[in-house]
Motif scaffolding. Sequence first.
Motif, PDB file in Angstrom:
ATOM      1  N   MET A   1      49.196  51.745  39.065  1.00 51.91           N
ATOM      2  CA  MET A   1      48.094  51.264  39.256  1.00 51.91           C
ATOM      3  C   MET A   1      47.656  49.876  38.544  1.00 51.91           C
ATOM      4  N   SER A   2      48.289  49.650  37.661  1.00 48.56           N
ATOM      5  CA  SER A   2      48.229  48.308  36.964  1.00 48.56           C
ATOM      6  C   SER A   2      48.593  47.173  38.019  1.00 48.56           C
ATOM      7  N   THR A   3      49.739  47.596  38.559  1.00 46.16           N
ATOM      8  CA  THR A   3      50.278  46.548  39.533  1.00 46.16           C
ATOM      9  C   THR A   3      49.315  46.385  40.734  1.00 46.16           C
ATOM     10  N   VAL A   4      48.548  47.299  41.263  1.00 42.97           N
ATOM     11  CA  VAL A   4      47.749  47.303  42.390  1.00 42.97           C
ATOM     12  C   VAL A   4      46.468  46.383  41.666  1.00 42.97           C
TER      13      VAL A   4
ATOM     14  N   VAL B   1      37.359  43.434  47.661  1.00 43.02           N
ATOM     15  CA  VAL B   1      38.837  43.871  47.031  1.00 43.02           C
ATOM     16  C   VAL B   1      39.526  44.708  48.026  1.00 43.02           C
ATOM     17  N   LEU B   2      38.717  45.348  49.173  1.00 40.23           N
ATOM     18  CA  LEU B   2      39.342  46.168  49.996  1.00 40.23           C
ATOM     19  C   LEU B   2      38.957  45.774  51.642  1.00 40.23           C
ATOM     20  N   GLY B   3      37.958  44.991  51.791  1.00 36.32           N
ATOM     21  CA  GLY B   3      37.481  44.686  53.257  1.00 36.32           C
ATOM     22  C   GLY B   3      38.596  43.964  53.920  1.00 36.32           C
ATOM     23  N   SER B   4      38.870  42.749  53.339  1.00 38.65           N
ATOM     24  CA  SER B   4      39.870  41.853  53.815  1.00 38.65           C
ATOM     25  C   SER B   4      41.365  42.780  54.299  1.00 38.65           C
ATOM     26  N   GLU B   5      41.618  43.602  53.312  1.00 37.37           N
ATOM     27  CA  GLU B   5      42.782  44.193  53.626  1.00 37.37           C
ATOM     28  C   GLU B   5      42.860  45.339  54.790  1.00 37.37           C
ATOM     29  N   VAL B   6      41.508  45.707  54.878  1.00 38.31           N
ATOM     30  CA  VAL B   6      41.136  46.647  56.067  1.00 38.31           C
ATOM     31  C   VAL B   6      41.072  45.797  57.304  1.00 38.31           C
ATOM     32  N   ASP B   7      40.474  44.774  57.501  1.00 36.32           N
ATOM     33  CA  ASP B   7      40.512  43.628  58.409  1.00 36.32           C
ATOM     34  C   ASP B   7      41.778  43.276  58.934  1.00 36.32           C
TER      35      ASP B   7
ATOM     36  N   ILE C   1      44.803  53.953  43.944  1.00 35.01           N
ATOM     37  CA  ILE C   1      44.680  52.595  44.424  1.00 35.01           C
ATOM     38  C   ILE C   1      42.973  52.363  44.381  1.00 35.01           C
ATOM     39  N   ILE C   2      42.344  53.308  44.835  1.00 37.47           N
ATOM     40  CA  ILE C   2      40.828  53.080  44.810  1.00 37.47           C
ATOM     41  C   ILE C   2      40.429  52.792  43.381  1.00 37.47           C
ATOM     42  N   ILE C   3      40.662  53.568  42.354  1.00 39.78           N
ATOM     43  CA  ILE C   3      40.336  53.251  41.047  1.00 39.78           C
ATOM     44  C   ILE C   3      40.921  52.049  40.609  1.00 39.78           C
ATOM     45  N   ALA C   4      42.127  51.483  40.932  1.00 43.66           N
ATOM     46  CA  ALA C   4      42.293  50.039  40.408  1.00 43.66           C
ATOM     47  C   ALA C   4      41.601  49.029  40.900  1.00 43.66           C
ATOM     48  N   LYS C   5      41.286  49.239  42.494  1.00 45.31           N
ATOM     49  CA  LYS C   5      40.499  47.986  43.095  1.00 45.31           C
ATOM     50  C   LYS C   5      39.034  48.195  42.774  1.00 45.31           C
ATOM     51  N   TYR C   6      38.654  49.451  42.448  1.00 48.65           N
ATOM     52  CA  TYR C   6      37.126  49.605  41.914  1.00 48.65           C
ATOM     53  C   TYR C   6      37.014  48.886  40.551  1.00 48.65           C
TER      54      TYR C   6
END
Length: 236
Positions: free
Chosen positions: A1-4, A70-76, A93-98
Motif C-alpha cells: 500500500m505504501s508503494t502505491v 490520482v486515478l483518472g489519468s491512469e484510467v484514461d 489500491i483505493i485506500i492508498a490513492k484516496y
Amino acid sequence: MSTVAMITARGLFGRRRALLLLPLPLLLVGLAAICRAYDLSPDQWGQAVIVGLGFAVVLPVIALIVGTGVLGSEVDDGTLVHILTKPLPRRDIIIAKYGVAAVTTAVTTSVPLFFVGLMAGSASLGGALAVAAVAGSFAYSALFVLLSLVTRRPVLLGLVYILVWEGLLGRFLSGTRVLSIEQYVITIADKLSPTTILTAQVGITTAAVMSAVFVIVCTVAAINRLGSFSLAGETS
C-alpha cells in the motif's frame, strides 16, 4: 500500500496539475490580507472570503483536481492495467490513492484557511476553519475518487455537484443541504468557533454523520468499482 501511495504522490506532484493547487490558496490569503491591510472589519469581508471563496470554491475545486487526478489519468491512458496485475488487493489500491488525495487536499486548504481565520478574528477561528477543511477534504476526496472510476468525465460531474448541487440548489432548496459537503464544513467550523461570519444550515450531528457516510460509502463503492475492471482495462 505504501508503494502505491508513494507512486501516486510522485505522479501527482510531478505533473503540471500540481501547479493548479497554488493559485486559489494564494488568492484566498491575498484577499484576506488586503482586507486586513485596509483595516476592514471581518464582518464586512469574512463571509465572502471564507465561505464564498474558501469553502465554496477553493476547498472543493482543489479536492476535485487532486481527487480525479490520482486515478483518472491512469484510467484514461490504460496504466491502471499495470497496477491491477500486481498482487495487491483492490482495497489497498483505493485506500492508498484516496489517502494521498485526502491528505494533499487537507494540507493545501487547511493551512491558508487557518491564516484567513487568524486575520478574520483569532487563532481559535483559524483552527476551526482548518479542522473543517480537513473534514471536507476527506469527504470531497472520497466522492471525486469514486467519480474518476464511474465516468470518463469526472471533472465535469464534479463541477456539476459543486456549482449546481451545492452552489445553486443548496442555497434555495433546504432539502439539498443534507447532501452538501459545503454545508457540513460550515457547520463544523461554526460549532468549533461560533461567529457571525458563519451560519450553520444543518445540525452538527448531521454534519458529522453525513461526512462519515460520504467517506465510507464512496470508498466502498470505489473499491467495488475497481474490482469490476478487467485486465483489458474494461469493466465487466
